[in-house]
Motif scaffolding. Structure first.
Motif, PDB file in Angstrom:
ATOM      1  N   GLN A 160      -8.210   4.568   8.275  1.00  0.00           N
ATOM      2  CA  GLN A 160      -8.339   5.678   7.326  1.00  0.00           C
ATOM      3  C   GLN A 160      -9.741   6.297   7.377  1.00  0.00           C
ATOM      4  O   GLN A 160      -9.900   7.496   7.167  1.00  0.00           O
ATOM      5  N   LYS A 161     -10.730   5.480   7.672  1.00  0.00           N
ATOM      6  CA  LYS A 161     -12.114   5.967   7.710  1.00  0.00           C
ATOM      7  C   LYS A 161     -12.510   6.519   9.078  1.00  0.00           C
ATOM      8  O   LYS A 161     -13.138   7.590   9.176  1.00  0.00           O
ATOM      9  N   ARG A 197     -10.272   6.736  12.033  1.00  0.00           N
ATOM     10  CA  ARG A 197      -9.185   7.509  12.623  1.00  0.00           C
ATOM     11  C   ARG A 197      -8.692   7.075  14.001  1.00  0.00           C
ATOM     12  O   ARG A 197      -7.550   7.352  14.336  1.00  0.00           O
ATOM     13  N   ASP A 202       0.790  -1.224   0.000  1.00  0.00           N
ATOM     14  CA  ASP A 202       0.000   0.000   0.000  1.00  0.00           C
ATOM     15  C   ASP A 202       0.825   1.278   0.000  1.00  0.00           C
ATOM     16  O   ASP A 202       0.266   2.347  -0.270  1.00  0.00           O
ATOM     17  N   LEU A 220      -6.255  -1.161   7.999  1.00  0.00           N
ATOM     18  CA  LEU A 220      -5.871   0.113   7.391  1.00  0.00           C
ATOM     19  C   LEU A 220      -7.103   0.888   6.929  1.00  0.00           C
ATOM     20  O   LEU A 220      -7.231   2.096   7.176  1.00  0.00           O
ATOM     21  N   THR A 221      -8.019   0.199   6.260  1.00  0.00           N
ATOM     22  CA  THR A 221      -9.240   0.852   5.777  1.00  0.00           C
ATOM     23  C   THR A 221     -10.047   1.442   6.929  1.00  0.00           C
ATOM     24  O   THR A 221     -10.558   2.574   6.839  1.00  0.00           O
ATOM     25  N   LEU A 235      -3.093   1.997  14.082  1.00  0.00           N
ATOM     26  CA  LEU A 235      -3.066   0.949  13.058  1.00  0.00           C
ATOM     27  C   LEU A 235      -2.157  -0.202  13.481  1.00  0.00           C
ATOM     28  O   LEU A 235      -2.521  -1.372  13.362  1.00  0.00           O
ATOM     29  N   LEU A 275      -0.162   6.721   3.112  1.00  0.00           N
ATOM     30  CA  LEU A 275      -1.351   6.129   3.734  1.00  0.00           C
ATOM     31  C   LEU A 275      -2.388   7.185   4.110  1.00  0.00           C
ATOM     32  O   LEU A 275      -3.519   6.841   4.459  1.00  0.00           O
ATOM     33  N   GLN A 276      -1.984   8.462   4.064  1.00  0.00           N
ATOM     34  CA  GLN A 276      -2.867   9.593   4.396  1.00  0.00           C
ATOM     35  C   GLN A 276      -3.410   9.473   5.824  1.00  0.00           C
ATOM     36  O   GLN A 276      -4.611   9.614   6.067  1.00  0.00           O
ATOM     37  N   ILE A 277      -2.487   9.205   6.751  1.00  0.00           N
ATOM     38  CA  ILE A 277      -2.829   9.153   8.171  1.00  0.00           C
ATOM     39  C   ILE A 277      -1.759   9.891   8.959  1.00  0.00           C
ATOM     40  O   ILE A 277      -0.647  10.107   8.470  1.00  0.00           O
ATOM     41  N   GLU A 296      -2.497   8.117  14.311  1.00  0.00           N
ATOM     42  CA  GLU A 296      -3.354   7.130  13.637  1.00  0.00           C
ATOM     43  C   GLU A 296      -2.550   5.914  13.209  1.00  0.00           C
ATOM     44  O   GLU A 296      -3.046   4.774  13.250  1.00  0.00           O
ATOM     45  N   PHE A 297      -1.314   6.133  12.804  1.00  0.00           N
ATOM     46  CA  PHE A 297      -0.438   5.017  12.444  1.00  0.00           C
ATOM     47  C   PHE A 297      -0.172   4.127  13.652  1.00  0.00           C
ATOM     48  O   PHE A 297      -0.146   2.893  13.532  1.00  0.00           O
TER      49      PHE A 297
END
Length: 348
Positions: free
Chosen positions: A218-219, A221, A13, A214-215, A193, A183-185, A189-190
């Protein structure tokens, strides 16, 4: 264990966060190493030999490449890690894990060897990977070399894997800033994850795979929000789940001061006494390796001096050219001195 399947997730990803390097790419860099990881590698690769021998050879190779290694030792592990350490001890055939952080006899030997090699040693208050990551964040070192992926959620901007000093080794470098961007986090947030993926400090939600985790992050948070949006029948949440404690461990900073790092020349005679007379390594191996070390460093020193001399010579020729050019244009510059001053860049 690190973070379960994190490397696979990044490869699929966020491949742009991964780069492949050569050991020469780290010339002049200060690299923090998780010493327990290094020693475990030698134990697994050559169980019949003392890992001190491998540590001796590898450290000299780093120094030959003008890599400045900093060896970090584990302190007392967090209580949240007890269950994982007990399982590892059982798998390794040990009666009990070291939960106090006291140095074993082999750790004391490592400390002595590294001091004789003239490289800095840091005793972490807790997990070494947390200390390594903090050293990067503080700007004390340039990167962390470890096989343990949880160095990333601890906040190490650059993680190096497979830095094993072999010429043909494919060294893998992970960039945390690039990873978060792909990953746009956020870093927080990481961390959540990584807890969902599975870490050393708490249980994970059963049946939750990496892509699904991950999904969800991302949704939604946060872990708290994720729990509200999953099927508890297919993904049961652990009882008394200590994810908040795990989160605090990853986001917290070691309670210590940033150390001053110094490197000194290896003490060959003391190294011979330790490795040969105490650990029974053949003396000719140690002497020959030290001789190669000296010759390699001398060769590299001469190469650098030639490069500097060539650079000075080139710079001198360029300066002569510009000096002549300025003389030719002196009349023009005098006619429009104010304009020239505005255009001329400031000297540094």
């Amino acid at each position: 264990m690190g973070i379960t399947k994190l490397a696979d997730l990044i490869r699929l990803d966020a491949p742009g966060a991964i780069s492949h390097k050569d050991i020469s790419d780290y010339t002049g860099k200060v690299i923090a190493l998780d010493t327990s990881i290094v020693m475990n590698q030698f134990r697994a690769a050559t169980p019949s030999l003392s890992p001190l021998t491998g540590l001796f050879f590898r450290t000299l190779t780093f120094l030959e490449h003008d890599i400045k290694p900093v060896f970090v030792f584990d302190g007392k592990p967090p209580g949240e890690k007890t269950a994982v350490l007990e399982k590892r001890a059982e798998t390794a055939g040990m009666r009990s894990p070291n939960l106090t952080g006291t140095a074993s006899s082999q750790t004391k030997d490592c400390l002595q060897l590294l001091k004789l090699l003239g490289v800095p040693i840091i005793q972490a208050p807790g997990d070494a990977e947390a200390m390594c990551a903090w050293l990067v964040r503080e700007g004390t070192v340039d990167a962390v070399a470890s096989e343990d992926m949880d160095t990333l959620p601890f906040g190490a901007n650059i993680l190096i894997r497979q830095l094993n000093a072999k010429k043909d080794s494919d060294i893998i470098e992970y960039s945390l800033p690039k990873l978060l961007e792909k990953l746009q986090i956020s870093h927080e947030e990481f961390v959540d994850l990584c807890i969902l993926l599975g870490c050393d400090y708490c249980d994970k939600i059963a049946g939750l795979g990496p892509r699904r985790a991950l999904t969800l992050i991302q949704k939604h948070r946060t872990i708290e929000n994720v729990v509200l949006h999953i099927n508890r029948q297919t993904h049961p949440v652990p009882h008394f789940w200590k994810f908040e404690e795990a989160r605090k461990i990853f986001l917290g900073a070691p309670q210590t001061m940033a150390p001053e790092l110094t490197w000194t020349e290896p003490d060959e005679e003391a190294l011979v006494r330790l490795l040969c007379h105490v650990k029974h390594v053949r003396q000719d191996r140690v002497r020959q390796r030290m001789e190669k070390f000296r010759q390699t460093r001398e060769t590299k020193r001469e190469e650098r001096e030639k490069e500097r001399a060539a650079g000075r010579s080139k710079q001198t020729r360029m300066e002569d050219f510009f000096r002549v050019t300025r003389k030719r244009e002196q009349t023009v510059e005098a006619a429009d001195s104010s304009s020239s001053k505005r255009k001329r860049p400031k000297s540094k």
